[in-house]
Design an enzyme around this catalytic site. Sequence first.
Site, PDB file in Angstrom:
ATOM      1  CG  ASP A  36      -2.235   0.832   0.991  1.00 35.86           C
ATOM      2  OD1 ASP A  36      -2.275   1.837   0.518  1.00 35.86           O
ATOM      3  OD2 ASP A  36      -3.312  -0.027   1.317  1.00 35.86           O
ATOM      4  CG  ASP A  49       2.301   3.371  -8.180  1.00 36.91           C
ATOM      5  OD1 ASP A  49       1.587   2.785  -8.310  1.00 36.91           O
ATOM      6  OD2 ASP A  49       3.076   4.437  -8.742  1.00 36.91           O
ATOM      7  CB  VAL A  50      -0.191  -1.787  -7.093  1.00 38.54           C
ATOM      8  CG1 VAL A  50       0.336  -2.359  -5.724  1.00 38.54           C
ATOM      9  CG2 VAL A  50      -1.328  -1.072  -6.928  1.00 38.54           C
ATOM     10  CG  ASN A  76      -8.390  -4.705  -1.863  1.00 34.00           C
ATOM     11  OD1 ASN A  76      -9.717  -4.734  -2.089  1.00 34.00           O
ATOM     12  ND2 ASN A  76      -7.809  -3.886  -1.274  1.00 34.00           N
ATOM     13  CE1 TYR A 142     -13.080   1.696  -8.973  1.00 39.90           C
ATOM     14  CE2 TYR A 142     -15.462   1.541  -9.428  1.00 39.90           C
ATOM     15  CZ  TYR A 142     -14.427   1.089  -8.773  1.00 39.90           C
ATOM     16  OH  TYR A 142     -14.608   0.317  -7.629  1.00 39.90           O
ATOM     17  CE  LYS A 146     -12.211  -1.820  -9.337  1.00 36.74           C
ATOM     18  NZ  LYS A 146     -11.434  -2.682  -8.854  1.00 36.74           N
TER      19      LYS A 146
END
Length: 239
Positions: A36, A49-50, A76, A142, A146
Amino acid sequence: MKLKGKAALVTGGAAGIGREISERFVSGGSEVLVADLVESDVGSFVRADVTNATDVAALVAHAERELGGLDVLVNNAGGYEEPVFPAAPVDHWSRTLDLNLRAVMLGISFALPALRRRGGGAIVNVASSAGLGLKPHPGPEYAAAKAAVMRLTACLAPLADEGIRINCVCPHTVATPSVLEEIERHRSEGREPPGPLGDTLLSPADVADAVLRFVRDERLAGRIEVLNGGEPPRLLPLE
């Protein structure tokens, strides 16, 4: 898959849904690495930083080095901020796509070799009801990301032949602290919460339950489970 003795990586695991998932793994006897930008006091923590490939590669390497391997990945991390497409600048809406789709693909890409070295494992992607159906959503980029995560999950079902099961949880609005704060703000201004904020809310525990079901149930791969507040979970049909 039993949780005890397994090593799990949870992205966006410091707060809200991610924290609940991380705590559930810990209580089940797993070693947990939380990734995170905000520090976590659950399990082990790495600031990362994913959306950055270098950071994600380092996360998986850290799990293998410090936890002895990787058995479970939970993608997640997600979310979006206004302004939104098409009013937002390109770099702004691109960050939303990066966080909600590219980060998932990076996580899977770098986790696969580590999971193969363990003889298999589980990946659970956390999507959103924003990606379902054809109704307009206030965050188009967004919602599109998704929807793509769900389709990506289904496309990767054949990895089950290698013992790697990838599934997806698709929750409606969840009563995280930030959502509850927004609801309270509307009510303090004498307004009813709009749209999904006025619906029956899920709890972070509801989402964690679904994630753990996918980890434990070795029969399922490429499946999407939809969660709506006040309703039982349901798996989307394969066709």
